[in-house]
Design an enzyme around this catalytic site. Structure first.
Site, PDB file in Angstrom:
ATOM      1  N   LEU A  26      41.969  20.658  45.279  1.00  0.00           N
ATOM      2  CA  LEU A  26      41.268  21.928  45.481  1.00  0.00           C
ATOM      3  C   LEU A  26      41.638  22.988  44.451  1.00  0.00           C
ATOM      4  O   LEU A  26      40.869  23.913  44.201  1.00  0.00           O
ATOM      5  CB  LEU A  26      41.556  22.464  46.886  1.00  0.00           C
ATOM      6  CG  LEU A  26      41.186  21.538  48.057  1.00  0.00           C
ATOM      7  CD1 LEU A  26      41.566  22.188  49.379  1.00  0.00           C
ATOM      8  CD2 LEU A  26      39.709  21.205  48.026  1.00  0.00           C
ATOM      9  N   THR A  34      46.985  22.105  44.951  1.00  0.00           N
ATOM     10  CA  THR A  34      46.584  22.155  46.353  1.00  0.00           C
ATOM     11  C   THR A  34      45.569  21.046  46.600  1.00  0.00           C
ATOM     12  O   THR A  34      44.597  20.912  45.857  1.00  0.00           O
ATOM     13  CB  THR A  34      45.969  23.520  46.715  1.00  0.00           C
ATOM     14  OG1 THR A  34      46.917  24.561  46.424  1.00  0.00           O
ATOM     15  CG2 THR A  34      45.611  23.577  48.185  1.00  0.00           C
ATOM     16  N   LYS A  51      50.091  21.644  49.932  1.00  0.00           N
ATOM     17  CA  LYS A  51      50.409  22.435  48.742  1.00  0.00           C
ATOM     18  C   LYS A  51      51.635  21.826  48.067  1.00  0.00           C
ATOM     19  O   LYS A  51      52.649  21.586  48.727  1.00  0.00           O
ATOM     20  CB  LYS A  51      50.685  23.891  49.136  1.00  0.00           C
ATOM     21  CG  LYS A  51      49.487  24.614  49.726  1.00  0.00           C
ATOM     22  CD  LYS A  51      49.846  25.998  50.237  1.00  0.00           C
ATOM     23  CE  LYS A  51      50.313  26.903  49.127  1.00  0.00           C
ATOM     24  NZ  LYS A  51      50.547  28.286  49.597  1.00  0.00           N
ATOM     25  N   ASP A 150      49.585  39.441  49.882  1.00  0.00           N
ATOM     26  CA  ASP A 150      48.583  38.946  48.928  1.00  0.00           C
ATOM     27  C   ASP A 150      47.219  38.783  49.601  1.00  0.00           C
ATOM     28  O   ASP A 150      46.542  37.767  49.427  1.00  0.00           O
ATOM     29  CB  ASP A 150      49.028  37.617  48.323  1.00  0.00           C
ATOM     30  CG  ASP A 150      48.305  37.311  47.000  1.00  0.00           C
ATOM     31  OD1 ASP A 150      47.772  38.258  46.387  1.00  0.00           O
ATOM     32  OD2 ASP A 150      48.274  36.139  46.597  1.00  0.00           O
TER      33      ASP A 150
END
Length: 447
Positions: A26, A34, A51, A150
């Site tokens: 991804l 990822t 991840k 974030d």
């Protein structure tokens, strides 16, 4: 080397092995990857997100510390709109990979939707806002508070169930930074507030990032690409939002953290109180009023029409006709300087008759400016203009002029150091109508 179809056999604390089959990459950048994978240990196999962090030249100790902190924090979290922690392990395949496995959320990120040129209505943005604030209320109420640090469109997933999920806790902070201690700069430019880049993130820092994200949704432009004035994002002229929602966003993205909305609970309460006020307030037009109002999320237009000649004007009309008739009779159409004052004296009662009978007033508001125009027989003879964003008070005020020992009343709009008034010389404008207009204007402005 990680490849599509590869099965990772991982022995965790229990003797049982976990098997994760990689399905689709991804994303990838700077020692990170990822993947969408399947947990083969479940029946049927469940989709998960894995991840990876490759420990090597591109990855520093601080990166590994953040990666491990993300895993530790996710273990402790339990919220229906935060992906659940599944596993954490390392594999040594010529490169030492650290892996974090978490729940897969089917849906599209808000960034993907923006890239598809999707337009977000105010109602959609409000729903997104509420979902994210509810998540932040949970995170910030933990002991110690958990700060995401974030929040941005790519980290918000609009699920297939139409709810918003907060993902990617790679920049998470679950402890305060000690005074004078070194810190790792995290966050995304344009979304993160200045105090965060100085290592002083607080719950209000996440609120700023949410506000910047919402501005991106409503303008279609990343906040870093929008103009700024005194470090404030300038966006109001690029949206069709209602004024009260614009003001709320401005409060959320206040550059000075001491002046910003402090908590997610306060932000949600303020937002909901304005929604409730807008939807439930009964601002009805007085019976028999001829004033015309046209309002939308983008504008408010008010027209105070001419009332025409009425029976109550009979005496004034007779007086004005008699006054000028006598002057014409005595002057026989010739100009006499000493009679100039008499001609001028007759203008005041004449204006008191003509202006209300044939004059109209127009007041128009949009997100940037408001305009007040006075017209007579379709021609504008007076005009004033102000800035909508600096309006801070709307009320009924009394004038210094009195008629029959009763002071004239006007609708007063205070914007900055200026005052803008209308309706004082409109006998057809009743006290009830003035109060109603004040409520309508304040309601539209969100005051």
């Amino acid at each position: 080397m990680l490849e599509v179809g590869q099965v990772l056999r991982v022995r965790v604390a229990t003797p049982q092995e976990s098997h994760y089959q990689l399905k689709q990459k991804l994303g990838q950048n700077a020692g990170r990857q990822t993947w969408l994978a399947e947990d083969l240990a479940t029946q049927p196999a469940e989709a998960v997100i894995v991840k990876f962090l490759a420990f090597g030249d591109q990855v520093q100790w601080d990166d590994l510390k953040l990666f491990e902190r993300e895993a530790d924090v996710l273990k402790q979290l339990n919220h229906p709109r935060i992906p659940k922690y599944r596993d954490y392990f390392s594999i040594d395949d010529r490169i030492l990979w650290f892996a974090l496995v978490q729940q897969f959320i089917p849906g599209s990120s808000l960034k993907d939707l923006l890239n598809q040129r999707q337009k977000f209505s105010e109602e959609q943005v409000r729903r997104i806002t509420t979902d994210v604030l509810e998540i932040l209320i949970y995170l910030h109420s933990l002991i110690p508070p958990v700060l995401h640090r974030d929040i941005k469109p790519s980290n918000l997933i609009l699920g297939e169930d139409k709810q918003v999920y907060l993902v990617d806790f790679g920049a998470v902070q679950d402890r305060a930074t000690a005074q004078g201690a070194t810190f790792t700069v995290v966050g995304t430019y344009g979304y993160a507030p200045m105090e965060q880049f100085g290592g002083r993130a607080v719950p209000a820092s996440d609120l700023y990032a949410l506000g910047a994200t919402l501005i991106h949704l409503v303008t279609g432009t990343p906040p870093a690409d929008l103009p700024q004035r005194n470090m404030r994002i300038q966006f109001s002229d690029r949206t069709t939002l209602s004024p009260h929602f614009i003001r709320w966003l401005e409060a959320l993205t206040e550059p000075d953290v001491d002046l910003r909305i402090k908590t997610a609970s306060q932000a949600l309460e303020t937002l909901n109180s304005r929604i409730t006020s807008q939807s439930s307030s009964l601002v009805s037009q007085p019976h028999g009023s001829r004033i015309k109002i046209k309002k939308s999320a983008r504008s408010l237009e008010i027209k105070i029409p001419a009332r025409g000649i009425q029976f109550s004007d009979t005496f004034l009309l007779f007086f004005v006709s008699f006054w000028y008739g006598i002057l014409i009779l005595f002057t026989k159409g010739a100009f006499h300087p000493f009679l100039l004052l008499h001609w001028i004296a007759g203008l005041f009662p004449l204006s008191m008759l003509i202006l209300p009978a044939f004059g109209e007033i127009y007041i128009r508001f949009n997100h940037n400016y408001f305009f007040m125009e006075w017209e007579l027989f379709g021609q504008c003879y007076r005009k004033r203009q102000g800035k909508t964003s600096v309006i801070h008070h709307v009320h009924v005020s009394s004038e210094s002029i009195a008629v029959n020992n009763r002071p004239l009343m006007a609708v007063s709009i205070e914007a900055g150091a200026e005052k803008y008034k209308f309706g004082a010389f409109s006998p057809e404008l009743s006290d009830v109508e003035r109060e109603w207009l004040v409520r309508e204007i304040k309601e539209w402005l969100g005051l």
